[in-house]
Design a protein around this motif. Sequence first.
Motif, PDB file in Angstrom:
ATOM      1  N   ALA A 250     -44.803 100.500  26.674  1.00  0.00           N
ATOM      2  CA  ALA A 250     -45.636 100.789  27.840  1.00  0.00           C
ATOM      3  C   ALA A 250     -45.739  99.567  28.745  1.00  0.00           C
ATOM      4  CB  ALA A 250     -47.030 101.236  27.391  1.00  0.00           C
ATOM      5  N   ALA A 251     -45.882  98.386  28.152  1.00  0.00           N
ATOM      6  CA  ALA A 251     -46.013  97.149  28.936  1.00  0.00           C
ATOM      7  C   ALA A 251     -44.767  96.892  29.772  1.00  0.00           C
ATOM      8  CB  ALA A 251     -46.286  95.972  28.005  1.00  0.00           C
ATOM      9  N   ARG A 252     -43.598  97.169  29.220  1.00  0.00           N
ATOM     10  CA  ARG A 252     -42.346  96.922  29.947  1.00  0.00           C
ATOM     11  C   ARG A 252     -42.253  97.780  31.206  1.00  0.00           C
ATOM     12  NH1 ARG A 252     -40.198  96.162  24.643  1.00  0.00           N
ATOM     13  NH2 ARG A 252     -39.636  98.361  24.454  1.00  0.00           N
ATOM     14  N   PHE A 253     -42.842  98.960  31.162  1.00  0.00           N
ATOM     15  CA  PHE A 253     -42.869  99.827  32.346  1.00  0.00           C
ATOM     16  C   PHE A 253     -44.009  99.450  33.279  1.00  0.00           C
ATOM     17  CE2 PHE A 253     -44.561 103.634  34.478  1.00  0.00           C
ATOM     18  CZ  PHE A 253     -43.437 104.020  35.205  1.00  0.00           C
ATOM     19  N   TYR A 254     -45.129  99.106  32.701  1.00  0.00           N
ATOM     20  CA  TYR A 254     -46.375  98.894  33.448  1.00  0.00           C
ATOM     21  C   TYR A 254     -46.341  97.686  34.380  1.00  0.00           C
ATOM     22  CZ  TYR A 254     -51.409  97.619  33.813  1.00  0.00           C
ATOM     23  OH  TYR A 254     -52.665  97.263  34.248  1.00  0.00           O
ATOM     24  N   TRP A 255     -45.949  96.516  33.864  1.00  0.00           N
ATOM     25  CA  TRP A 255     -46.066  95.298  34.654  1.00  0.00           C
ATOM     26  C   TRP A 255     -45.228  95.304  35.928  1.00  0.00           C
ATOM     27  CZ3 TRP A 255     -50.201  92.749  34.274  1.00  0.00           C
ATOM     28  CH2 TRP A 255     -50.834  92.533  33.051  1.00  0.00           C
ATOM     29  N   PRO A 256     -43.961  95.688  35.898  1.00  0.00           N
ATOM     30  CA  PRO A 256     -43.195  95.726  37.160  1.00  0.00           C
ATOM     31  C   PRO A 256     -43.777  96.700  38.176  1.00  0.00           C
ATOM     32  CG  PRO A 256     -41.727  95.818  35.258  1.00  0.00           C
ATOM     33  CD  PRO A 256     -43.116  96.034  34.738  1.00  0.00           C
ATOM     34  N   GLN A 257     -44.317  97.813  37.675  1.00  0.00           N
ATOM     35  CA  GLN A 257     -44.908  98.801  38.577  1.00  0.00           C
ATOM     36  C   GLN A 257     -46.187  98.279  39.222  1.00  0.00           C
ATOM     37  OE1 GLN A 257     -43.451 101.708  39.369  1.00  0.00           O
ATOM     38  NE2 GLN A 257     -41.752 101.262  37.996  1.00  0.00           N
ATOM     39  N   LEU A 258     -46.939  97.481  38.475  1.00  0.00           N
ATOM     40  CA  LEU A 258     -48.227  97.005  38.979  1.00  0.00           C
ATOM     41  C   LEU A 258     -48.097  95.759  39.846  1.00  0.00           C
ATOM     42  CD1 LEU A 258     -51.329  97.286  38.974  1.00  0.00           C
ATOM     43  CD2 LEU A 258     -51.365  95.753  36.988  1.00  0.00           C
ATOM     44  N   LEU A 259     -47.304  94.775  39.399  1.00  0.00           N
ATOM     45  CA  LEU A 259     -47.264  93.483  40.083  1.00  0.00           C
ATOM     46  C   LEU A 259     -45.885  93.111  40.622  1.00  0.00           C
ATOM     47  CD1 LEU A 259     -49.641  91.424  37.753  1.00  0.00           C
ATOM     48  CD2 LEU A 259     -50.174  92.474  39.968  1.00  0.00           C
ATOM     49  N   GLY A 260     -44.959  94.049  40.618  1.00  0.00           N
ATOM     50  CA  GLY A 260     -43.661  93.802  41.220  1.00  0.00           C
ATOM     51  C   GLY A 260     -42.569  93.511  40.211  1.00  0.00           C
TER      52      GLY A 260
ATOM     53  N   VAL B  33     -56.416  95.297  37.372  1.00  0.00           N
ATOM     54  CA  VAL B  33     -56.739  95.890  38.670  1.00  0.00           C
ATOM     55  C   VAL B  33     -57.334  94.843  39.602  1.00  0.00           C
ATOM     56  CG1 VAL B  33     -58.162  97.588  39.869  1.00  0.00           C
ATOM     57  CG2 VAL B  33     -57.096  98.181  37.713  1.00  0.00           C
ATOM     58  N   ARG B  34     -58.273  94.064  39.084  1.00  0.00           N
ATOM     59  CA  ARG B  34     -58.912  93.058  39.931  1.00  0.00           C
ATOM     60  C   ARG B  34     -57.906  91.985  40.365  1.00  0.00           C
ATOM     61  NH1 ARG B  34     -64.103  92.021  40.770  1.00  0.00           N
ATOM     62  NH2 ARG B  34     -64.016  94.214  41.368  1.00  0.00           N
ATOM     63  N   VAL B  35     -56.975  91.604  39.483  1.00  0.00           N
ATOM     64  CA  VAL B  35     -55.962  90.612  39.849  1.00  0.00           C
ATOM     65  C   VAL B  35     -55.035  91.177  40.913  1.00  0.00           C
ATOM     66  CG1 VAL B  35     -53.953  89.328  39.006  1.00  0.00           C
ATOM     67  CG2 VAL B  35     -56.075  89.338  37.687  1.00  0.00           C
ATOM     68  N   ARG B  36     -54.674  92.439  40.792  1.00  0.00           N
ATOM     69  CA  ARG B  36     -53.848  93.075  41.834  1.00  0.00           C
ATOM     70  C   ARG B  36     -54.599  93.069  43.164  1.00  0.00           C
ATOM     71  NH1 ARG B  36     -49.785  97.712  42.563  1.00  0.00           N
ATOM     72  NH2 ARG B  36     -50.130  98.228  44.754  1.00  0.00           N
ATOM     73  N   ALA B  37     -55.898  93.336  43.114  1.00  0.00           N
ATOM     74  CA  ALA B  37     -56.698  93.333  44.339  1.00  0.00           C
ATOM     75  C   ALA B  37     -56.712  91.951  44.983  1.00  0.00           C
ATOM     76  CB  ALA B  37     -58.124  93.791  44.028  1.00  0.00           C
ATOM     77  N   ILE B  38     -56.827  90.919  44.159  1.00  0.00           N
ATOM     78  CA  ILE B  38     -56.795  89.548  44.673  1.00  0.00           C
ATOM     79  C   ILE B  38     -55.424  89.257  45.302  1.00  0.00           C
ATOM     80  CG2 ILE B  38     -56.848  87.111  44.017  1.00  0.00           C
ATOM     81  CD1 ILE B  38     -58.922  87.892  41.868  1.00  0.00           C
ATOM     82  N   ALA B  39     -54.363  89.719  44.640  1.00  0.00           N
ATOM     83  CA  ALA B  39     -53.007  89.481  45.140  1.00  0.00           C
ATOM     84  C   ALA B  39     -52.776  90.160  46.485  1.00  0.00           C
ATOM     85  CB  ALA B  39     -51.981  89.979  44.125  1.00  0.00           C
TER      86      ALA B  39
END
Length: 308
Positions: free
Chosen positions: A151-161, A228-234
């Motif tokens: 799940a992590a391998r799919f999740y991180w690129p989708q969330l933070l690039g 989510v909060r880190v994505r918002a900051i980004a």
Amino acid sequence: MIGQVVEVVESDRHLSLEYGNLVVSAGKVVIGRVGLDSIQAVIVNPHGATLSAGILAALSERGGAVVIAGKNFRPAAMVVPVEGHHAVAQRISAQVSASLPAQKQAWKQIVRSKITMQALVLEHYGVDAERLWVLESKVRSGDPENTEAQAARFYWPQLLGSKFRRDRDQPGLNSLLNYGYAVIRASTARAIAAAGLHPAIGIHHQGALDTMRLADDLMEPFRPLVDVRVRAIAESEISLDVTPRTKKMLVAILSTDVPTDAGTSPVSVALLRSSRSLAEYFLGVRSRLELPSVEYRDTMASLADAYV
């Protein structure tokens, strides 16, 4: 009441006990006092800060955690209470004697909850999370296929690039994640101790040098709240460095309202309820842990606002 998270970042600060207060001094000058009963955790960055044994003991007696931050704001050490509940002996005994199948079933619930939360995060940002929902449904007892990593391998690129790599030793987004996770970890360890369990006795994490194994287990479904909060900051015009402003935004996660079996409560209270449910699970009182679920869907919108 939601406890305060007190952080000491300046050099040459001394933390001591005085009449039920945490006192922060610079040389002979007192620069701040905080009542011990209102403190949930103290985070100390190692830039010449010192702590008295008295303040460590007093905080522990009240259930407070002390986190010593290391490189890139990763927690290097933590002091948590060894007591904190009237039934601590009974509960720790049940925790230690929990059968392997029971531990594996608990880990299955935790992994499913974490993947559910990751799916909700991606859906909030308009990403098709069907792959995560499929993985969540396939998690087996003990997660022998390591579905969590899939799940992590799919999740991180989708969330933070696609260029993002989760590396705890790197600056920028990774340091922000480190700091947010350290805050959640400290709150989880405090909740575990308050529930009468021992944070060093894990159900999945088994690192020989990890004295917070159970905290590392139980915090997993709450990590996406930080993401989510880190994505918002980004996405904002805010610096990606760990600054007083970004720290405040990450600490504020603990006071974010989330749904629980008892109604809406802050994240810090939800962690306590999860810890208590795990204690009851070990005692054989219940079979299901109280963990984040699809009901957290609406929570993502409030966490996606970086300006708190």
